[in-house]
Scaffold this motif. Structure first.
Motif, PDB file in Angstrom:
ATOM      1  N   LEU A  73       1.544  12.294   4.385  1.00 18.56           N
ATOM      2  CA  LEU A  73       1.814  11.528   3.390  1.00 18.56           C
ATOM      3  C   LEU A  73       0.865  12.270   2.190  1.00 18.56           C
ATOM      4  O   LEU A  73      -0.371  12.269   2.185  1.00 18.56           O
ATOM      5  CB  LEU A  73       1.780  10.124   3.422  1.00 18.56           C
ATOM      6  CG  LEU A  73       2.465   9.304   2.448  1.00 18.56           C
ATOM      7  CD1 LEU A  73       4.001   9.325   2.219  1.00 18.56           C
ATOM      8  CD2 LEU A  73       1.826   7.924   2.420  1.00 18.56           C
ATOM      9  N   PRO A  74       1.395  12.292   1.004  1.00 17.53           N
ATOM     10  CA  PRO A  74       0.651  12.833  -0.192  1.00 17.53           C
ATOM     11  C   PRO A  74      -0.348  11.810  -0.592  1.00 17.53           C
ATOM     12  O   PRO A  74      -0.187  10.386  -0.430  1.00 17.53           O
ATOM     13  CB  PRO A  74       1.757  12.940  -1.090  1.00 17.53           C
ATOM     14  CG  PRO A  74       3.015  13.313  -0.646  1.00 17.53           C
ATOM     15  CD  PRO A  74       2.947  12.390   0.589  1.00 17.53           C
ATOM     16  N   ALA A  75      -1.763  12.094  -0.490  1.00 15.17           N
ATOM     17  CA  ALA A  75      -2.806  11.263  -0.724  1.00 15.17           C
ATOM     18  C   ALA A  75      -2.649  10.571  -2.169  1.00 15.17           C
ATOM     19  O   ALA A  75      -3.175   9.179  -2.129  1.00 15.17           O
ATOM     20  CB  ALA A  75      -4.275  12.032  -0.741  1.00 15.17           C
ATOM     21  N   HIS A  76      -1.783  10.626  -2.893  1.00 14.71           N
ATOM     22  CA  HIS A  76      -1.790  10.063  -4.354  1.00 14.71           C
ATOM     23  C   HIS A  76      -0.910   8.948  -4.339  1.00 14.71           C
ATOM     24  O   HIS A  76      -1.028   8.092  -5.059  1.00 14.71           O
ATOM     25  CB  HIS A  76      -1.576  10.914  -5.464  1.00 14.71           C
ATOM     26  CG  HIS A  76      -0.184  11.339  -5.514  1.00 14.71           C
ATOM     27  ND1 HIS A  76       0.267  12.319  -4.423  1.00 14.71           N
ATOM     28  CD2 HIS A  76       1.024  11.092  -6.049  1.00 14.71           C
ATOM     29  CE1 HIS A  76       1.573  12.848  -4.774  1.00 14.71           C
ATOM     30  NE2 HIS A  76       1.945  11.907  -5.687  1.00 14.71           N
ATOM     31  N   VAL A  77      -0.121   8.928  -3.023  1.00 14.70           N
ATOM     32  CA  VAL A  77       0.914   7.883  -3.133  1.00 14.70           C
ATOM     33  C   VAL A  77       0.625   6.429  -2.138  1.00 14.70           C
ATOM     34  O   VAL A  77       1.447   5.503  -2.148  1.00 14.70           O
ATOM     35  CB  VAL A  77       2.362   8.274  -2.933  1.00 14.70           C
ATOM     36  CG1 VAL A  77       2.566   9.121  -3.988  1.00 14.70           C
ATOM     37  CG2 VAL A  77       2.488   8.942  -1.580  1.00 14.70           C
ATOM     38  N   GLY A  78      -0.311   6.717  -1.379  1.00 14.58           N
ATOM     39  CA  GLY A  78      -0.501   5.681  -0.255  1.00 14.58           C
ATOM     40  C   GLY A  78      -1.812   5.021  -0.067  1.00 14.58           C
ATOM     41  O   GLY A  78      -2.805   5.468  -1.005  1.00 14.58           O
ATOM     42  N   ALA A  79      -1.841   3.996   0.559  1.00 17.96           N
ATOM     43  CA  ALA A  79      -3.103   3.290   0.698  1.00 17.96           C
ATOM     44  C   ALA A  79      -4.492   4.001   1.242  1.00 17.96           C
ATOM     45  O   ALA A  79      -5.551   3.763   0.913  1.00 17.96           O
ATOM     46  CB  ALA A  79      -2.816   1.734   1.270  1.00 17.96           C
ATOM     47  N   LEU A  80      -3.828   4.498   2.205  1.00 19.48           N
ATOM     48  CA  LEU A  80      -4.891   5.522   3.003  1.00 19.48           C
ATOM     49  C   LEU A  80      -5.474   6.547   2.334  1.00 19.48           C
ATOM     50  O   LEU A  80      -6.692   6.467   1.928  1.00 19.48           O
ATOM     51  CB  LEU A  80      -4.199   6.166   4.180  1.00 19.48           C
ATOM     52  CG  LEU A  80      -3.922   5.418   5.514  1.00 19.48           C
ATOM     53  CD1 LEU A  80      -3.220   6.073   6.338  1.00 19.48           C
ATOM     54  CD2 LEU A  80      -5.281   4.638   6.020  1.00 19.48           C
TER      55      LEU A  80
END
Length: 267
Positions: A146-153
């Motif tokens: 998942l793109p890093a900029h959109v998720g909690a992780l």
């Protein structure tokens, strides 16, 4: 991924091997397509290589199980050996082994979906997941990005880095709530640092909120855990419970994971 058709970059003083790079790019392209098989010409065009060269490469990978084709021989997809190699990665990683029981503990305590992810370029790769009994996905996220900029992780991990290291735009919008500008993302990351954890309110998936916690056994952190919950049942009280439990789980993991030692210090 390297640009196709031009000079290959040097890595550690050694020039990249063009045939190896092309093979990796092909496998990554097929993996990214998921359940959408590709035709020969599509792959040749996407990677900028001659059709004959692409055909020869595909046949080599088919014979070794890295690519599969349909009965007509005209459609191509990722092969089963990609799964076997990915499983080996998870089985051989000592930190994944250490973290898994704590994911179970968090899942039992909260009744929600718990993830372990690792920063991978501009994205986060999911290494382990414990699904909620209340909200079951039809497809596991393990092995996906998942793109890093959109998720909690991803946001929990990006906040562990200096602003100068945060990727430049463009940012893909997965939902209307996704960050699409670097300025907005940096403002969010400043809040993550002040708060101590990240919050994703329907940025990656509509209807789902997430709370991410970087695991600081590396510096900067490369791994994080998160709790995902449908917004329909996210009350203020439940949010407080999630944060309290996940903070405690992070503390337990950080106190244990470095001792999983004896393993190589992978880059």
């Amino acid at each position: 991924m390297s640009e196709t058709g031009g000079e290959r970059p040097e890595t550690g003083g050694v020039r990249e091997v063009k045939s190896a790079a092309r093979t990796v790019e092909l496998l990554e392209l097929l993996a990214a397509r998921g359940d959408r098989p590709a035709r020969l010409q599509e792959l040749a065009d996407e990677l900028g290589v001659p059709r004959s060269s692409m055909y020869a490469l595909l046949q080599t990978l088919i014979s070794r199980g890295w690519v599969r084709t349909d009965i007509t021989g005209s459609l191509y997809g990722i092969g089963i050996h990609a799964l076997l190699t990915g499983t080996s990665y998870l089985d051989s990683d000592p930190r994944v082994r250490v973290v898994r029981p704590y994911l179970d503990e968090a899942s039992e305590a909260l009744g929600e979906t718990i993830h372990l992810g690792r920063l991978d370029g501009r994205g986060v790769a999911y290494l382990a997941t414990r699904e909620s009994h209340e909200y079951l996905r039809t497809i596991s996220r393990v092995g996906r990005r998942l793109p890093a900029h959109v998720g909690a992780l991803g946001k929990a991990l990006l906040a562990e880095h200096a602003d100068a290291d945060v990727p430049d735009e463009p940012y893909e919008a997965l939902t209307p709530n996704s960050h699409t500008t670097r300025a907005a993302l940096l403002a969010d990351l400043a809040e993550v640092r002040a708060r101590g954890y990240s919050v994703d309110r329907e940025e990656g998936v509509l209807g789902i909120a997430g709370f991410g916690f970087a695991l600081r056994y590396d510096s900067p952190a490369q791994d994080a855990i998160s709790c995902s919950v449908p917004v329909a049942r996210l009350t203020p009280e439940h949010e407080q419970q999630i944060v309290a439990v996940m903070r405690e789980i992070r503390h337990k993991i950080e106190a244990t994971a470095p001792g999983a030692g004896g393993a190589p210090n992978w880059r």
